[in-house]
Design a protein around this motif. Structure first.
Motif, PDB file in Angstrom:
ATOM      1  N   ASN A 188     -29.537 -14.609 -31.144  1.00 53.11           N
ATOM      2  CA  ASN A 188     -28.195 -14.106 -31.410  1.00 53.11           C
ATOM      3  C   ASN A 188     -27.323 -14.175 -30.162  1.00 53.11           C
ATOM      4  OD1 ASN A 188     -28.814 -13.548 -34.002  1.00 53.11           O
ATOM      5  ND2 ASN A 188     -29.173 -11.354 -33.693  1.00 53.11           N
ATOM      6  N   ARG A 189     -27.979 -13.884 -29.019  1.00 53.37           N
ATOM      7  CA  ARG A 189     -27.258 -13.831 -27.759  1.00 53.37           C
ATOM      8  C   ARG A 189     -26.740 -15.201 -27.355  1.00 53.37           C
ATOM      9  NH1 ARG A 189     -31.179 -10.660 -24.432  1.00 53.37           N
ATOM     10  NH2 ARG A 189     -31.867 -12.494 -23.301  1.00 53.37           N
ATOM     11  N   GLN A 190     -27.558 -16.230 -27.686  1.00 55.20           N
ATOM     12  CA  GLN A 190     -27.176 -17.568 -27.248  1.00 55.20           C
ATOM     13  C   GLN A 190     -26.098 -18.185 -28.143  1.00 55.20           C
ATOM     14  OE1 GLN A 190     -31.047 -19.177 -27.207  1.00 55.20           O
ATOM     15  NE2 GLN A 190     -31.529 -18.336 -25.195  1.00 55.20           N
ATOM     16  N   GLY A 191     -25.885 -17.575 -29.307  1.00 55.42           N
ATOM     17  CA  GLY A 191     -24.877 -18.087 -30.219  1.00 55.42           C
ATOM     18  C   GLY A 191     -23.502 -18.029 -29.574  1.00 55.42           C
ATOM     19  N   PRO A 192     -22.598 -18.952 -29.961  1.00 53.20           N
ATOM     20  CA  PRO A 192     -21.262 -18.932 -29.386  1.00 53.20           C
ATOM     21  C   PRO A 192     -20.498 -17.669 -29.807  1.00 53.20           C
ATOM     22  CG  PRO A 192     -21.446 -20.603 -31.104  1.00 53.20           C
ATOM     23  CD  PRO A 192     -22.805 -20.055 -30.896  1.00 53.20           C
ATOM     24  N   ASP A 193     -19.485 -17.311 -29.013  1.00 54.14           N
ATOM     25  CA  ASP A 193     -18.744 -16.074 -29.236  1.00 54.14           C
ATOM     26  C   ASP A 193     -17.995 -16.053 -30.574  1.00 54.14           C
ATOM     27  OD1 ASP A 193     -19.648 -15.358 -26.837  1.00 54.14           O
ATOM     28  OD2 ASP A 193     -17.772 -15.662 -25.744  1.00 54.14           O
ATOM     29  N   PHE A 194     -17.658 -17.261 -31.082  1.00 50.19           N
ATOM     30  CA  PHE A 194     -16.805 -17.279 -32.270  1.00 50.19           C
ATOM     31  C   PHE A 194     -17.574 -17.023 -33.561  1.00 50.19           C
ATOM     32  CE2 PHE A 194     -18.014 -21.732 -31.500  1.00 50.19           C
ATOM     33  CZ  PHE A 194     -18.621 -22.049 -32.703  1.00 50.19           C
ATOM     34  N   LEU A 195     -18.920 -16.976 -33.476  1.00 51.81           N
ATOM     35  CA  LEU A 195     -19.734 -16.883 -34.686  1.00 51.81           C
ATOM     36  C   LEU A 195     -19.407 -15.662 -35.568  1.00 51.81           C
ATOM     37  CD1 LEU A 195     -21.592 -19.178 -35.348  1.00 51.81           C
ATOM     38  CD2 LEU A 195     -23.536 -17.767 -34.689  1.00 51.81           C
ATOM     39  N   PRO A 196     -19.343 -14.461 -35.004  1.00 47.15           N
ATOM     40  CA  PRO A 196     -19.025 -13.306 -35.859  1.00 47.15           C
ATOM     41  C   PRO A 196     -17.645 -13.421 -36.508  1.00 47.15           C
ATOM     42  CG  PRO A 196     -19.794 -12.597 -33.684  1.00 47.15           C
ATOM     43  CD  PRO A 196     -19.613 -14.068 -33.612  1.00 47.15           C
ATOM     44  N   ALA A 197     -16.659 -13.908 -35.754  1.00 44.58           N
ATOM     45  CA  ALA A 197     -15.301 -14.044 -36.302  1.00 44.58           C
ATOM     46  C   ALA A 197     -15.282 -15.072 -37.428  1.00 44.58           C
ATOM     47  CB  ALA A 197     -14.333 -14.451 -35.193  1.00 44.58           C
ATOM     48  N   MET A 198     -16.023 -16.184 -37.218  1.00 44.38           N
ATOM     49  CA  MET A 198     -16.087 -17.225 -38.240  1.00 44.38           C
ATOM     50  C   MET A 198     -16.745 -16.685 -39.507  1.00 44.38           C
ATOM     51  SD  MET A 198     -17.227 -21.144 -37.786  1.00 44.38           S
ATOM     52  CE  MET A 198     -18.991 -21.043 -37.791  1.00 44.38           C
ATOM     53  N   GLN A 199     -17.806 -15.878 -39.301  1.00 44.35           N
ATOM     54  CA  GLN A 199     -18.490 -15.281 -40.444  1.00 44.35           C
ATOM     55  C   GLN A 199     -17.510 -14.431 -41.272  1.00 44.35           C
ATOM     56  OE1 GLN A 199     -22.287 -13.619 -39.679  1.00 44.35           O
ATOM     57  NE2 GLN A 199     -22.417 -12.611 -41.663  1.00 44.35           N
ATOM     58  N   GLN A 200     -16.677 -13.665 -40.562  1.00 45.69           N
ATOM     59  CA  GLN A 200     -15.689 -12.828 -41.243  1.00 45.69           C
ATOM     60  C   GLN A 200     -14.708 -13.674 -42.043  1.00 45.69           C
ATOM     61  OE1 GLN A 200     -15.331  -9.595 -41.923  1.00 45.69           O
ATOM     62  NE2 GLN A 200     -17.391  -9.565 -41.042  1.00 45.69           N
ATOM     63  N   GLU A 201     -14.241 -14.766 -41.443  1.00 40.26           N
ATOM     64  CA  GLU A 201     -13.254 -15.607 -42.133  1.00 40.26           C
ATOM     65  C   GLU A 201     -13.850 -16.286 -43.348  1.00 40.26           C
ATOM     66  OE1 GLU A 201     -10.363 -18.156 -40.184  1.00 40.26           O
ATOM     67  OE2 GLU A 201     -10.711 -17.004 -38.342  1.00 40.26           O
ATOM     68  N   ILE A 202     -15.074 -16.818 -43.178  1.00 37.69           N
ATOM     69  CA  ILE A 202     -15.736 -17.457 -44.317  1.00 37.69           C
ATOM     70  C   ILE A 202     -15.912 -16.444 -45.445  1.00 37.69           C
ATOM     71  CG2 ILE A 202     -17.910 -18.490 -45.114  1.00 37.69           C
ATOM     72  CD1 ILE A 202     -18.113 -19.801 -42.331  1.00 37.69           C
ATOM     73  N   LEU A 203     -16.283 -15.238 -45.063  1.00 39.90           N
ATOM     74  CA  LEU A 203     -16.474 -14.169 -46.035  1.00 39.90           C
ATOM     75  C   LEU A 203     -15.190 -13.914 -46.819  1.00 39.90           C
ATOM     76  CD1 LEU A 203     -18.547 -11.957 -46.937  1.00 39.90           C
ATOM     77  CD2 LEU A 203     -17.410 -10.447 -45.318  1.00 39.90           C
ATOM     78  N   SER A 204     -14.061 -13.868 -46.111  1.00 38.89           N
ATOM     79  CA  SER A 204     -12.821 -13.551 -46.817  1.00 38.89           C
ATOM     80  C   SER A 204     -12.391 -14.700 -47.724  1.00 38.89           C
ATOM     81  CB  SER A 204     -11.709 -13.174 -45.828  1.00 38.89           C
ATOM     82  OG  SER A 204     -11.518 -14.210 -44.925  1.00 38.89           O
ATOM     83  N   VAL A 205     -12.701 -15.942 -47.313  1.00 41.63           N
ATOM     84  CA  VAL A 205     -12.390 -17.089 -48.183  1.00 41.63           C
ATOM     85  C   VAL A 205     -13.223 -17.015 -49.466  1.00 41.63           C
ATOM     86  CG1 VAL A 205     -12.536 -19.597 -48.429  1.00 41.63           C
ATOM     87  CG2 VAL A 205     -11.706 -18.613 -46.299  1.00 41.63           C
ATOM     88  N   VAL A 206     -14.525 -16.780 -49.302  1.00 40.91           N
ATOM     89  CA  VAL A 206     -15.400 -16.689 -50.473  1.00 40.91           C
ATOM     90  C   VAL A 206     -14.935 -15.547 -51.386  1.00 40.91           C
ATOM     91  CG1 VAL A 206     -17.777 -16.355 -51.278  1.00 40.91           C
ATOM     92  CG2 VAL A 206     -17.341 -17.677 -49.207  1.00 40.91           C
ATOM     93  N   LYS A 207     -14.529 -14.456 -50.761  1.00 37.88           N
ATOM     94  CA  LYS A 207     -14.120 -13.268 -51.520  1.00 37.88           C
ATOM     95  C   LYS A 207     -12.876 -13.511 -52.380  1.00 37.88           C
ATOM     96  CE  LYS A 207     -15.723  -8.990 -49.407  1.00 37.88           C
ATOM     97  NZ  LYS A 207     -15.453  -8.016 -48.347  1.00 37.88           N
ATOM     98  N   LYS A 208     -12.072 -14.489 -51.955  1.00 33.33           N
ATOM     99  CA  LYS A 208     -10.880 -14.813 -52.740  1.00 33.33           C
ATOM    100  C   LYS A 208     -11.253 -15.288 -54.134  1.00 33.33           C
ATOM    101  CE  LYS A 208      -7.525 -17.475 -50.993  1.00 33.33           C
ATOM    102  NZ  LYS A 208      -6.974 -18.429 -49.995  1.00 33.33           N
ATOM    103  N   TYR A 209     -12.432 -15.913 -54.217  1.00 33.46           N
ATOM    104  CA  TYR A 209     -12.840 -16.531 -55.487  1.00 33.46           C
ATOM    105  C   TYR A 209     -13.969 -15.782 -56.190  1.00 33.46           C
ATOM    106  CZ  TYR A 209     -10.065 -20.188 -53.397  1.00 33.46           C
ATOM    107  OH  TYR A 209      -9.046 -20.877 -52.815  1.00 33.46           O
ATOM    108  N   VAL A 210     -14.875 -15.233 -55.414  1.00 34.77           N
ATOM    109  CA  VAL A 210     -16.026 -14.555 -56.015  1.00 34.77           C
ATOM    110  C   VAL A 210     -16.129 -13.152 -55.414  1.00 34.77           C
ATOM    111  CG1 VAL A 210     -18.419 -14.930 -56.726  1.00 34.77           C
ATOM    112  CG2 VAL A 210     -17.149 -16.791 -55.608  1.00 34.77           C
ATOM    113  N   GLU A 211     -16.582 -12.217 -56.210  1.00 37.60           N
ATOM    114  CA  GLU A 211     -16.771 -10.868 -55.683  1.00 37.60           C
ATOM    115  C   GLU A 211     -18.150 -10.754 -55.043  1.00 37.60           C
ATOM    116  OE1 GLU A 211     -16.328  -6.893 -57.721  1.00 37.60           O
ATOM    117  OE2 GLU A 211     -14.567  -7.977 -58.485  1.00 37.60           O
ATOM    118  N   ILE A 212     -18.195 -10.648 -53.746  1.00 37.55           N
ATOM    119  CA  ILE A 212     -19.485 -10.482 -53.070  1.00 37.55           C
ATOM    120  C   ILE A 212     -19.394  -9.392 -52.004  1.00 37.55           C
ATOM    121  CG2 ILE A 212     -20.361 -12.826 -53.418  1.00 37.55           C
ATOM    122  CD1 ILE A 212     -19.512 -13.318 -50.450  1.00 37.55           C
ATOM    123  N   ARG A 213     -20.559  -8.891 -51.651  1.00 35.13           N
ATOM    124  CA  ARG A 213     -20.612  -7.886 -50.578  1.00 35.13           C
ATOM    125  C   ARG A 213     -20.686  -8.574 -49.219  1.00 35.13           C
ATOM    126  NH1 ARG A 213     -24.911  -5.972 -53.437  1.00 35.13           N
ATOM    127  NH2 ARG A 213     -26.234  -6.537 -51.672  1.00 35.13           N
TER     128      ARG A 213
END
Lengths: 270, 83
Positions: free
Chosen positions: B32-57
């Motif tokens: 996790n530590r070696q992952g690039p800094d943008f990973l958590p932010a990208m995860q959030q954005e992908i999540l919000s895109v998916v959420k536009k179409y499907v209801e997920i947690r």
């Protein structure tokens, strides 16, 4: 140029201050002009362990803010000529430690002719701890053979490898592992991680193993760095660790099982 | 180990359990530590895109970066709820 040696661990209570005091005293005893700085702003304790608590007038933060000169704040050890102590502030908050301020003080200490600057890091990964790590040339990672301590040490290694000045400039902080509170009997019984286990997991070279020892509490009770108790096992183990740090090769002592009787060995009793 | 410990199945001692648990945990945390800094932010954005179409947690989107040889593989795992 002075060498900055940061004593760190992540977890509290593993022996950072005891080790800082011992290592600084050991380096000074070996003839090197050494200063030891307490980075634990708000919770100073190095002064007590060094036995200079009644001589603190000005502290590290006073020097940073310009309320005192370095000379006014440095406390000269009465046992070892080459050794000085810079106490942490009791009252100020951690934000008083700025990167520029700390760098300025370290530079001034180097200019004054100190060869080694030992930084006693506070526990945790907050400001004081990251400041103590930032300027490190060497880091001594103090770890107990216990799961939470080993995990926290690994986190600190991660910070050293990404956030320290050396790392940011493309270099590397020299890392050394110091295992403290080691009990060879319990290791033999399979009740405690061995020094090899801790070394394997953290992937850092071992600079010393300090046995669990009554001498450590006795030393802190009396305000004498335990390395000056030359009769004690812990004192001798610290002496070995400092010698290794200075490039000498010494075998590890106090890491093997005490001899037990045949019956006790057969029946696995203590 | 005592005399009787030599017989009757080696029970795993607590120190080796500690070592095993630490090795697993620390290798995970290092990844996790070696992952690039943008990973958590990208995860959030992908999540919000998916959420536009499907209801997920939030925990139904999992993203990780793996190093394979000299290439990085971005693995995206989205668990879609049953209709």
């Amino acid at each position: 140029m002075a060498t900055v040696v940061t004593v760190t661990s992540g977890k509290g209570g593993v022996g950072k201050t005891t080790s800082s005091a011992a290592i600084a005293a050991g380096l000074a005893k070996a003839g090197h002009r050494t200063v030891v700085i307490d980075f634990d702003v708000g919770l100073r304790n190095l002064d007590l362990i060094m036995g200079v608590e009644r001589r603190v007038v000005f502290d590290f933060v006073n020097v940073i803010t310009g309320e005192a000169t370095l000379n006014q704040a440095l406390i000269q050890d009465k046992r070892i000529d080459n050794l000085s102590i810079l106490a942490a502030s009791q009252t100020k908050d951690k934000d008083a430690l700025t990167e520029d301020g700390v760098e300025k003080v370290l530079q001034e200490l180097a200019d004054t002719g100190f060869e080694y600057i030992v930084c006693d890091s506070p526990a945790g990964i907050e400001k004081g701890a990251t400041m103590a790590l930032h300027f490190a040339d060497h880091a001594i990672i103090v770890t107990n053979p216990e799961v939470s301590s080993v995990r926290d040490s690994d986190r600190i290694l991660g910070i050293l490898q990404s956030k320290s000045k050396r790392a940011k400039e493309g270099g590397k902080v020299a890392e050394h592992l110091l295992v403290t509170r080691y009990d060879p009997d319990r290791v033999d019984q399979g009740e405690m991680l061995s020094k090899e286990d801790v070394c394997d997991i953290l992937a850092v070279d071992l600079i010393g193993v300090i046995p669990e020892s009554k001498a450590v509490l006795k030393a802190s009770n009396t305000g004498v760095p335990v390395i000056l108790d030359a009769e004690s096992d812990a004192g001798q183990a610290y002496d070995d660790a400092v010698a290794r740090f200075l490039g000498e090769e010494r075998p590890m002592r106090f890491v093997d099982l005490k001899k037990r009787g045949l019956l006790s060995r057969m029946f696995g009793g203590d | 180990m005592g005399f009787f410990g030599l017989f009757g199945g080696q029970k795993k001692n607590s120190a080796s359990q500690a070592k095993e648990r630490l090795q697993i945990l620390i290798s995970h945390e290092r990844q996790n530590r070696q992952g690039p800094d943008f990973l958590p932010a990208m995860q959030q954005e992908i999540l919000s895109v998916v959420k536009k179409y499907v209801e997920i947690r939030d925990d139904q989107v999992n993203i990780r970066l793996d190093q394979q040889g000299d290439a990085s593989v971005l693995e995206l795992n989205v668990i879609l709820p049953e209709r």
